[in-house]
Design a protein around this motif. Structure first.
Motif: not given
Length: 777
Positions: A603-607, A634-638, A661-663
């Motif tokens: 899980w990674v953060n995105a601006s 992969l999951a992207v946190e917003i 397919g990413a979260g």
């Protein structure tokens, strides 16, 4: 309509011409061929002296061997020699271009006949079984004649080939037949090779001569083009040689100086040209000073310029530029009108054309003048609040009228004020006040002045203002430092809501310096790529297994004072560096997670800047592919705050992530303003409930109910619900009772480095099993 052009179309080159050019070199155009032919006139005198000697020798040899054939060939050689002399004599005399081909033909015929006669004499001498000494002398003379004919002057390859055939071939055959073997064979081959060498020498000579003629023709054409170009230039110009003699000067320059013409055969030097210029008669002193200064710069090969005044008070700008390789280009320009216009502009260049107030340039001059005198005064910077909305709502015409109205209000607020418009919607005021309190009172009065509504027809327009104050000389003795102090105060005032005022304090400078230093440090670290990454496990609450890890950017342990993660990310976002930060984190985290056992996801953060970037999805997929991770891991946190700025562009990027397919997870849900409608519209499949909703739930039933409502909302939407910030066993139990699927927090494991991540995963699973009463897997 006949659209045909002139008929001077070059004829196509035949195959024979191609082979001829390849063997003998390219031909010359008629104009250069004429010069080539005229060059044989220089051979007339040598041939005239050598002719009788050659005739006597040829006849003597023929008589001595008693060969009629030798006499016949001698006659042929003499006739050919006569053609050569005739051609050389004609080339000396002035003849038209149309007669030159005949001269060239007679010269070539004479050369071939002379060579044929000489070759025949050699053949006759060798066939008559004359003494060996005589044969050798004749052969040597023939070879020398062949070499001299083709090794001096401009060669003619085709004539040289004919001469070589006429002399070398019969001589070779006669030597091979008449002279003893194997010496005859060797000598014959040598003669034949010598003939070929002579042809090659003639070809090289011809090529050299043609290149020289072409180069001279190009130089002549270039000079003609330059003369025509300079003559028709609207710019007055003169081209000088290394000694400053005038090579070319156009009519424009002569008219400017009042000169009718110059002697092109004996041109003057440029100083002489200026000294004799009638229009410079009244400015002799100025002219002499300029020439003396120019002489020193000419000696140093440096460009120079100056100003000359004509008799009618016109002003001439003169500039001389060195030409690489030698010489100068001198340009003269009448700048009278330009200088008058500049003088007029200087009167207006210090005024804002819209408000009539002094502009930034005039303000800086006034500020430096007051600081130079040591005056005590206040500098107030006034920035309008909401002026962009005036332009957007009412149009730029009303905006310009409002700007003019505000300028008038500031100028008339106090007759002693010096008001200026710096740029855009920012104004500056210089006021002689007694102290800071008086400056602040003036600032509030200016705010009220600006805040007064203005009516334009049916439109009522109102804007606010923020004011920053700096006191001179206490806050700065230089214009730059005082302006910076007022600007820092203005920035601090603009951070407050509504019409606000702030005076400069040293703390503002310290904060600004610290912010600038932190920004420089962030730029340096990102440029070096030394960002560290911390990992915090995320546990499945039903199995007690770690199913995901969140990658968090951290300041590297470089021995300096560390920056907090929030400060690091905030600076990166503010300065457009967050994309590089994300790429550095993603590259490290993808490799670290790929090395973990099982299917633990990342899980990674995105601006918001990431979400607006079209390249973000491709860059993330490239990092996954490099590390060997599938997009499903992969999951992207917003954050919803990021989505509020540009939801449309962000939604497009999020949809691409989902399609691959990413979260996508909504982070910090419930921490601030949460729009349920936006939550419904976005393509997300996970919801992270903010840890702030868990804080105090152990002692507050209402807080616990709010947390359960948030969890139930995510579950009703079919989302994976994650509780973050879990710090106690009680909060973990509440998350379990609310049917939360995953938990994350210090109660399980704090963020750790990549090296400690495997151990952290084991501890998180052990802590979860112990707190939840789960059996070991």
């Amino acid at each position: 309509m006949n659209l045909s052009f002139d008929n001077n179309v070059p004829e196509p080159i035949t195959a024979w011409q191609k082979w001829r050019d390849r063997l003998f070199g390219p031909g010359l155009p008629p104009v250069l061929m004429g010069e080539f032919t005229r060059a044989i006139g220089s051979y007339y005198s040598p041939f005239l002296v050598a002719g009788p000697v050659a005739a006597a020798l040829a006849i003597a040899v023929a008589v001595s061997v008693g060969s009629t054939l030798a006499l016949a060939f001698a006659a042929v050689a003499l006739v050919g020699f006569g053609f050569i002399l005739l051609a050389c004599r004609e080339a000396l005399s002035p003849i038209g271009d149309d007669a030159l081909p005949g001269v060239e033909a007679r010269y070539a015929l004479g050369c071939i006949m002379g060579s044929a006669g000489l070759g025949g004499i050699v053949l006759a001498v060798l066939a008559a079984e004359s003494p060996m000494m005589l044969q050798t002398v004749v052969v040597m003379v023939a070879l020398a004649a062949l070499g001299v004919a083709n090794g001096t002057g401009p060669g003619r390859p085709q004539v040289a080939a004919a001469q070589a055939i006429c002399i070398s071939v019969p001589m070779t055959l006669a030597i091979i037949v008449q002279w003893p073997w194997p010496w005859g064979l060797a000598a014959g081959i040598g003669v034949l090779v010598y003939g070929i060498i002579c042809v090659s020498v003639a070809r090289r000579s011809f090529t050299t001569q043609t290149e020289l003629l072409h180069a001279r023709e190009r130089s002549r054409a270039e000079r003609v083009r330059m003369d025509v170009a300079v003559a028709h230039l609207n710019q007055a110009m003169a081209i000088l040689d290394e000694a400053l003699r005038v090579v070319v000067v156009n009519r424009r320059a002569l008219d400017l100086l009042g000169i009718e013409a110059i002697d092109t055969a004996n041109p003057p030097s440029f100083p002489e040209l200026l000294a004799g210029a009638p229009n410079l008669a009244r400015s002799s002193g100025n002219r002499e000073e300029f020439l003396a200064h120019a002489a020193m710069l000419v000696a140093a090969r440096q460009q120079f310029n100056g100003v000359l005044r004509l008799n009618d008070d016109r002003v001439i700008d003169l500039e001389c530029l060195p030409i690489p390789g030698g010489g100068w280009v001198s340009m003269l320009r009448d700048s009278t009108g330009e200088r008058n216009a500049i003088a007029e502009l200087n009167r207006e260049i210090r005024r804002c054309p819209l408000t009539g107030l002094p502009n930034r340039r005039a303000f800086i001059e006034e500020l430096e003048k007051r600081l130079g005198r040591g005056d005590e005064f206040a500098l107030l910077l006034v920035d309008l609040d909401g002026f962009k909305q005036v332009n957007d709502r009412h149009g730029h015409a009303v905006g310009d009228r409002m700007m003019t109205r505000i300028g008038f209000r500031l100028r008339t607020a106090d007759p002693a004020l010096f008001a200026a418009r710096l740029v855009g919607d920012e104004f500056a005021i210089l006021a002689e006040v007694a102290d800071v309190q008086a400056a602040e009172a003036l600032g509030h009065r200016l705010i009220d002045t600006v805040d007064t509504p203005a009516r334009f027809g049916e439109e009522e327009v109102q804007v606010g203002a923020a004011v920053g104050i700096a006191m001179a000389p206490g806050d700065g003795v230089l214009a730059e430092s005082l302006l910076r102090a007022a600007d820092l105060a203005l920035l601090a005032a603009k951070l407050r809501p509504g019409n606000s005022l702030r005076r400069f304090t040293p703390e503002l400078l310290q904060q600004s310096t610290s912010a600038a230093n932190n920004e420089a440090r962030v730029r340096m670290v990102l440029r070096a790529g030394t960002i560290d990454v911390a990992y915090q496990p995320m546990v499945d609450i039903t199995t007690g297994r770690v199913v995901s890890v969140e990658a968090l950017a951290r300041w590297p342990d470089d021995g300096s004072e560390p920056l907090s993660a929030d400060c690091l990310v905030a600076i990166a976002e503010a300065r457009g560096l967050v994309g590089r930060l994300r790429r550095l984190v993603m590259a490290q985290a993808a490799a670290t997670v790929a090395a973990l056992p099982g299917d633990i996801s990342l899980w990674v953060n995105a601006s918001v800047l990431d979400l607006r970037s079209e390249a973000m999805v491709d860059e993330m997929m490239d990092a996954l592919q490099t590390a060997g991770l599938s997009p499903g891991r992969l999951a992207v946190e917003i954050t919803e705050t990021a989505l509020m700025t540009d939801e449309g562009a962000c939604r497009t990027t999020l949809q691409r992530l989902c399609d691959m397919g990413a979260g996508v997870a909504m982070d910090d849900f419930g921490a601030g303003f949460s729009s349920l409608d936006r939550l419904r519209r976005l393509p997300i499949n996970a919801l992270k409930i903010s840890g702030s909703l868990l804080t105090g739930t152990a002692d507050n039933a209402v807080a616990a109910d709010i947390f359960r409502v948030a969890a139930g909302l995510g579950q009703s939407m079919g989302l994976v619900v994650v509780a973050e910030g879990v710090e106690s066993a009680e909060e973990l139990a509440l998350a379990r009772s609310a049917n939360i699927q995953r938990v994350q927090g210090f109660a399980l494991s704090p963020p750790v480095s990549a090296a400690l991540l495997p151990l952290s995963i084991l501890r998180a699973e052990a802590n979860a099993r112990a707190a939840l009463g789960l059996a070991a897997a």
